[in-house]
Design an enzyme around this catalytic site. Structure first.
Site, mmCIF file in Angstrom:
data_model
loop_
_atom_site.group_PDB
_atom_site.id
_atom_site.type_symbol
_atom_site.label_atom_id
_atom_site.label_comp_id
_atom_site.label_asym_id
_atom_site.label_seq_id
_atom_site.Cartn_x
_atom_site.Cartn_y
_atom_site.Cartn_z
ATOM 1 N N GLU A 70 -2.712 7.755 -2.208
ATOM 2 C CA GLU A 70 -1.801 6.836 -2.900
ATOM 3 C C GLU A 70 -0.353 7.231 -2.621
ATOM 4 O O GLU A 70 -0.068 8.244 -2.001
ATOM 5 C CB GLU A 70 -2.048 6.885 -4.415
ATOM 6 C CG GLU A 70 -2.746 5.657 -4.990
ATOM 7 C CD GLU A 70 -1.824 4.459 -5.130
ATOM 8 O OE1 GLU A 70 -0.712 4.475 -4.555
ATOM 9 O OE2 GLU A 70 -2.217 3.491 -5.807
ATOM 10 N N GLY A 133 -0.665 10.168 -19.448
ATOM 11 C CA GLY A 133 0.010 10.394 -18.187
ATOM 12 C C GLY A 133 1.398 10.959 -18.390
ATOM 13 O O GLY A 133 1.848 11.178 -19.529
ATOM 14 N N ASN A 205 0.536 -2.092 -12.149
ATOM 15 C CA ASN A 205 0.247 -1.150 -11.064
ATOM 16 C C ASN A 205 1.439 -0.980 -10.126
ATOM 17 O O ASN A 205 2.302 -0.158 -10.337
ATOM 18 C CB ASN A 205 -0.995 -1.623 -10.309
ATOM 19 C CG ASN A 205 -1.585 -0.557 -9.419
ATOM 20 O OD1 ASN A 205 -0.891 0.110 -8.682
ATOM 21 N ND2 ASN A 205 -2.899 -0.388 -9.493
ATOM 22 N N ASP A 254 -2.659 -3.580 -5.508
ATOM 23 C CA ASP A 254 -2.314 -2.205 -5.861
ATOM 24 C C ASP A 254 -0.817 -1.984 -5.614
ATOM 25 O O ASP A 254 0.001 -2.808 -6.015
ATOM 26 C CB ASP A 254 -3.180 -1.238 -5.043
ATOM 27 C CG ASP A 254 -3.389 0.094 -5.730
ATOM 28 O OD1 ASP A 254 -2.401 0.718 -6.143
ATOM 29 O OD2 ASP A 254 -4.550 0.537 -5.842
ATOM 30 N N SER A 255 -0.465 -0.907 -4.934
ATOM 31 C CA SER A 255 0.947 -0.595 -4.704
ATOM 32 C C SER A 255 1.551 -1.507 -3.644
ATOM 33 O O SER A 255 0.827 -2.134 -2.862
ATOM 34 C CB SER A 255 1.091 0.863 -4.275
ATOM 35 O OG SER A 255 0.671 1.725 -5.300
#
Length: 339
Positions: A70, A133, A205, A254-255
């Site tokens: 990632e 987190g 995200n 996602d990213s």
């Protein structure tokens, strides 16, 4: 004579049409059949099949294990940083392809990376089991770790980036498709409190920002949405400034990264490809990973575009399919942005 000729052609065309319809009815009556567009593990949705595309090539094999990668990002020296989520470590790959570990975390999994103007590397990290987190900061060599946001703050930071003023945007990966608890936040320079920008997101995200800082992009992993947000300033959404620019089909946005022309590149986790949008959120191209139709390299999570060239590097995992975790290379429309 001419009328008879036209009449003959007309009835001949009707006969051919009738035969064609009969053939179609016969095929349908026998059952559905996979064709070249619908066979394979991850068929491309009909609306995206005609987009121009390129197939990426393998650039560097990170590990033979099916680790999830990632957070790909470049520093000013042309080094590629990324996260090995599964091994809880942040990696650096030099232009000469020398790989090293910058820092290893002990309790959280790193996912998003961003460089501060002072050279520090900020890390978004979370744990999906405990639902907590943090945002951490280290020097580019991994030393002198600081906690910018602690686990006690209650966030699940997934991805992050800095604006031109040194303010930090981050996504909060909370919620699910029917319970949108996630959001986008902003931490102003020299501040420690987070300002809410966009609430009500299902597993917020990826996040990206246009070169002029006026367009903020966010993906909702839980509801397959791409949000386009026009900003009046760092924390103020312009009038009529939010819209769902795109709804993805299948798993799952996602990213993402923006290029110097304002185009947006979204890695699609579970499909082994990157979908590219123009500054208005209209699809204009895609990058496919090899062997995706056979079910390989589907866990495509993130990418980085070199700010000096239009070289794009996407990070993927083969999961339990046996081909490990790999960085792939392709050419993008334009140069990347240094963020």
């Amino acid at each position: 004579m001419k009328a008879n000729y036209i009449r003959t052609i007309y009835f001949f065309a009707l006969a051919l049409l009738s035969l064609n319809l009969s053939a179609q009815e016969t095929i349908v009556s026998e059952g559905l059949n996979y064709d070249e567009h619908t066979k394979g593990f991850v068929p491309i949705p009909a609306a995206e099949r005609l987009l121009q595309h390129v197939t990426a090539t393998a650039y560097y094999k990170v590990t033979n294990e099916g680790h999830v990668l990632e957070g790909a990002i470049f520093d000013k020296q042309g080094n590629l940083f990324f996260c090995d989520v599964s091994a809880r470590r942040v990696m650096r790959l030099t232009p000469d392809k020398e790989l090293s570990t910058i820092v290893t975390l002990h309790e959280l999994n790193p996912g998003g990376l961003a460089f501060h103007q002072d050279g520090r590397l900020f890390i978004a990290a979370l744990d999906l089991v405990s639902r907590r987190g943090a945002i951490l900061a280290v020097n580019s060599d991994g030393t002198e770790m600081q906690r910018i946001i602690t686990p006690e703050a209650g966030f699940m930071p997934n991805d992050l980036l800095f604006d031109q003023h040194g303010g930090l945007y981050f996504t909060d990966f909370k919620g699910q498709s029917t319970d949108p608890q996630g959001a986008v936040y902003y931490i102003a320079p020299n501040r420690s409190t987070a300002t809410l920008i966009l609430p009500g997101l299902a597993m917020a995200n990826g996040i990206a920002l246009s070169a002029d800082g006026k367009t903020l992009w966010v993906t909702e992993f839980g509801r397959n949405l791409l949000h386009r947000i026009l900003l009046s300033d760092a924390t103020t959404i312009a009038p009529i400034g939010t819209a769902v620019a795109y709804h993805f089909t299948g798993p799952a946005p996602d990213s993402m990264r923006a290029d110097a022309d304002g185009n947006l590149y979204v890695a699609i986790y579970g499909q082994g490809r990157i979908l590219v949008f123009n500054p208005d959120g209209i699809p204009i191209g895609q990058i496919l990973y090899p062997e995706r139709t056979a079910g390989h390299h589907l866990l495509s999570t993130s990418l980085a575009i070199n700010p000096e060239t239009n070289d794009l590097y996407g990070v993927t995992s083969d999961g339990d399919k046996g081909n490990g975790a790999t960085i792939f290379h392709a050419k993008s429309f334009a140069k990347g942005l240094l963020r």
